[in-house]
Design a protein around this motif. Sequence first.
Motif, mmCIF file in Angstrom:
data_model
loop_
_atom_site.group_PDB
_atom_site.id
_atom_site.type_symbol
_atom_site.label_atom_id
_atom_site.label_comp_id
_atom_site.label_asym_id
_atom_site.label_seq_id
_atom_site.Cartn_x
_atom_site.Cartn_y
_atom_site.Cartn_z
ATOM 1 N N PRO A 37 7.502 3.956 10.992
ATOM 2 C CA PRO A 37 6.601 4.474 9.948
ATOM 3 C C PRO A 37 7.343 4.741 8.640
ATOM 4 O O PRO A 37 6.798 4.504 7.560
ATOM 5 N N LEU A 38 8.594 5.228 8.736
ATOM 6 C CA LEU A 38 9.359 5.492 7.523
ATOM 7 C C LEU A 38 9.648 4.206 6.746
ATOM 8 O O LEU A 38 9.556 4.186 5.513
ATOM 9 N N LYS A 84 7.842 1.531 6.732
ATOM 10 C CA LYS A 84 6.593 1.077 6.113
ATOM 11 C C LYS A 84 6.337 1.824 4.807
ATOM 12 O O LYS A 84 5.872 1.236 3.824
ATOM 13 N N GLU A 85 6.659 3.117 4.791
ATOM 14 C CA GLU A 85 6.515 3.891 3.553
ATOM 15 C C GLU A 85 7.491 3.407 2.485
ATOM 16 O O GLU A 85 7.130 3.242 1.315
ATOM 17 N N ARG A 87 6.525 0.272 0.671
ATOM 18 C CA ARG A 87 5.394 0.391 -0.259
ATOM 19 C C ARG A 87 5.805 1.002 -1.590
ATOM 20 O O ARG A 87 5.039 0.965 -2.555
ATOM 21 N N LEU A 88 6.989 1.573 -1.661
ATOM 22 C CA LEU A 88 7.398 2.308 -2.850
ATOM 23 C C LEU A 88 7.622 1.392 -4.051
ATOM 24 O O LEU A 88 8.172 0.304 -3.928
ATOM 25 N N ASP A 91 6.082 5.317 -8.209
ATOM 26 C CA ASP A 91 6.019 6.329 -7.157
ATOM 27 C C ASP A 91 7.175 7.317 -7.244
ATOM 28 O O ASP A 91 7.122 8.401 -6.649
#
Length: 450
Positions: A387-388, A390-391, A394-395, A399
């Motif tokens: 999950p990290l 994936k974040e 996206r940055l 952001d």
Amino acid sequence: MQLHPDVYFQRYGTYTFLRHVGERKDFLYNDTAFAVLKYVEEHPGCSCIELCRGLALEFETVQEELEQDVRAFAGELYESDILIKTGEETSGRRFSSDGKEEQPLSGKSIQDLIQEQCCANNWLQNACLELTYRCNERCIHCYIDDSPCAGEELGFETYKKILEELKEMGCMSVLLTGGEPLLHPDFLKIARYAKELRLMTDIYTNGLALRQELLKQLLLLKPNSISFSFYGGRAEIHDGITGVPGSFERSLEAMKACRKAGIDTYIKTVVMRQNAEGYEELLKLGKKMGVKVLSSLSIIPTHKGRSAASFRLPDVEAYRRILRLEYEYGNLICQKEAVNRPDLICASGRSTLSVDPFGNVHPCNGSSLVLGNCRETPLAFIWEHSPLLKEIRRLRYKDVSEACGSCPDRNWCSICMGGAMRENGKLAPGGDTCLIARAAREEFLSLRKL
């Protein structure tokens, strides 16, 4: 026919990227070339007829239709010393070839083009393996301040599994670093196994442990590059930063030996208050030896959170002075026009990952974020499902902050995501990020007027 032992290759989308370490050349081919290279890799000593037969089965086509193109391509590979003649090929048969190195059509270097493709598609291109946090120097600025006994270091059997996983994931190269990687008892075994898997190896060391016998064994492995840490062009400055009297001369001797052996050799340095005045001496040393100096202007807090403020240069003009020296000595090329950078913040977690000495997986070796532990979870699963990660993927610059998205210095900004997280506890510019970006833009504009 068989592949030259100094050749490494991987497929990235429609590209096949090949690096000949011995010749220090990069080649770019289409994705069909990967099938040719892979077959020869898996069937060393095969003849051209056998190669065509194998490809015909893979592509479900008639063998005779392939033969002319395969022979022409094989001739090019022989001419570039990518293939070595064996068996049928030693009988005097020659192949047509133009012998020309492939070049990308975009004008970018082959390596830049491949990294751009990997970052855009989250293809793992390289991995950093921090083999140990032990070190035989005590550099004043080092961000690794963990106890060397903070946990049980990974051993050779675990590294075998890691290297096999990386190869299966499409990774092409590994960086062996630390701490001081040569202090890991299994260093040579790890490096040998990487070569056996045809994973290209780069090594970052201070060279103090590179005694004659170890150097001899290491040179036999033909790594892609060996980089040495230097902090000044003379012993007084360097030894003062490493805390080890005599370290300058010992590192210099090791670097000379690697350079003489024909291995791509680099100086890596960190420019800070304590050595900035002597930076030109280091550039002169590199020029004299024919070794490129790779410098970092950004200094990040330590693992335990010690501030880097006392090491950073004081203002924009101080950073501009260093950049000016970089241009003067050819370490940086002044572009005629500004280039719009992609909105991606950095390559960490997109084309690269890092594994620390205890198996924790990070987006890069400067990041404190832990994506998982490879003792417990396969690397491929972490790469695909964290999950990290994936974040992180996206940055974008906006952001980081609203100002970063529209900042006039953005095309010169090299924000270190790991350093920013260590310093601020969140993604925000570190204490030196904005100064460095502004200095880079101002120096670019100044030089463009000349």
